[in-house]
Write a protein that holds these residues in place. Sequence first.
Motif, short mmCIF file in Angstrom:
data_model
loop_
_atom_site.label_atom_id
_atom_site.label_comp_id
_atom_site.label_asym_id
_atom_site.label_seq_id
_atom_site.Cartn_x
_atom_site.Cartn_y
_atom_site.Cartn_z
N ALA A 56 14.83 -40.06 -10.38
CA ALA A 56 14.53 -40.75 -11.65
C ALA A 56 14.97 -42.20 -11.59
O ALA A 56 16.00 -42.53 -10.98
CB ALA A 56 15.22 -40.04 -12.80
N CYS A 57 14.17 -43.06 -12.21
CA CYS A 57 14.55 -44.46 -12.42
C CYS A 57 14.29 -44.75 -13.90
O CYS A 57 13.21 -44.43 -14.40
CB CYS A 57 13.69 -45.41 -11.59
N LEU A 83 8.90 -39.01 -7.73
CA LEU A 83 8.91 -40.05 -8.75
C LEU A 83 7.47 -40.31 -9.20
O LEU A 83 6.58 -40.45 -8.37
CB LEU A 83 9.49 -41.34 -8.17
#
Length: 384
Positions: A173-174, A207
């Motif tokens: 996750a970003c 992602l």
Amino acid sequence: MKKYDLVVVGGGVLGTFHAYHALQNGLQVALLEKNKMPQGATTQNFGQVVPSGMNTKWQTYGRESLKIYKEIQQQYDITLRENGSVYLASNKEEVQLIEELHQINQNNQYTSELLTKEECITKYPGLRPDYIQAGLFFPEEVTVEAREMIHRLQDFMVKHMSLDYFTNRNVIACEQVNNSVKITSSSGEIFEAEKVIICNGNEFKNLYPELFNSSDLEVTKLQMLQTKSQSNYKLSGNILTGWSIRRYEAFAECPSFFKIKSKEDLDSLQKKWGVHILFKQAPDGSIIIGDSHEYADAKDMENLGCTLNMDIDHFMIEEAQKIMELPTYTIQNRWFGMYSQCKTSDVFQQTIDDTIHIITGIGGKGMTGSAGFAKENITQLFNI
Ligand SMILES: Cc1cc2nc3c(=O)[nH]c(=O)nc-3n(C[C@H](O)[C@H](O)[C@H](O)COP(=O)(O)OP(=O)(O)OC[C@H]3O[C@@H](n4cnc5c(N)ncnc54)[C@H](O)[C@@H]3O)c2cc1C
């Protein structure tokens, strides 16, 4: 927690050169790699650094990459060998194309030398006289050893450029939080940075899977071969042959290209499997031979399978034997590699929340173009 100027996700050649240029500009950088060591396309490829094969835009990046590779090699052994590339033409049409490319390169101030049939035979032992008609040689081009290069480059960056390199960090996750990006790995570890660059190669499940699934990204599977060590035999540089002349983007800028292409048999095995024959001698004396191209949309990449197609394998050996007589064609290694590319553009670039930059889909240009392309990207993204 340390806050970085930049976190790069993905330790392949594209991610590593983004980290390299950020460090060159004095930024604090972390590089996060999912595996114990990178094992993507960057370690499976030919290691031919051949700007000569690229269109005008990417030739500029490739020529910049040559300078960067050579500068690094002067400080640290990253396996670079400076022995040029050659395109071997097998008939009148291919001779015409290499002559036209030579002219284009003269206008671009990129050195190339036309070689006669006899010069090719002398320079490249084993080259069959019934195949070769003429050659086009690029003396400035180089080769690197794909299995080794990236590890040595990362080693150099850790030891001499203060890179913080974290392996076994699978980023899941970003997230933009206030003025930072929070980057989370699958073990729950958190990194913080002003910006993130994601160079995920052909990993599309961790992602932003929806983004990739709805994109025009596709994955290409390439089969490769490596002979046993050749005794008392030397082959120098990157060897590209007639089908490469008919395939590489640089030649599409030649005036005769489309007329020549229009005469090709679309039902041939060469077309079916996207084969062109390349040779390169490895430091252990073996010859690496490739390659084929099979395609699937990113969301269906499993359709490419996980085995080697032995019909392709046999076809490549048969075709290679028509070009080059080697002391032995006994094969010691067979493998395939995969890279991602866009169907409608030369690279995939998408920015999320101004701070998360996804850059992938560099296709078959990565070992040649990444260093120069990443330099320009870092300059733009950080307003340097
Ligand atoms: C057989 C073959 C021959 C080729 N020959 C040449 C050649 O001669 N010359 C040339 O210029 N190019 C060549 N290419 C193309 C070149 O290899 C690729 O363009 C290049 O390696 C792509 O680099 P990359 O960094 O984008 O991807 P990759 O090398 O796939 O690297 C992506 C990295 O990101 C990591 N990663 C992905 N997701 C995450 C995540 N969520 N968290 C952490 N890490 C993550 C992966 O583990 C991987 O290490 C060839 C390719 C193949 C397959």
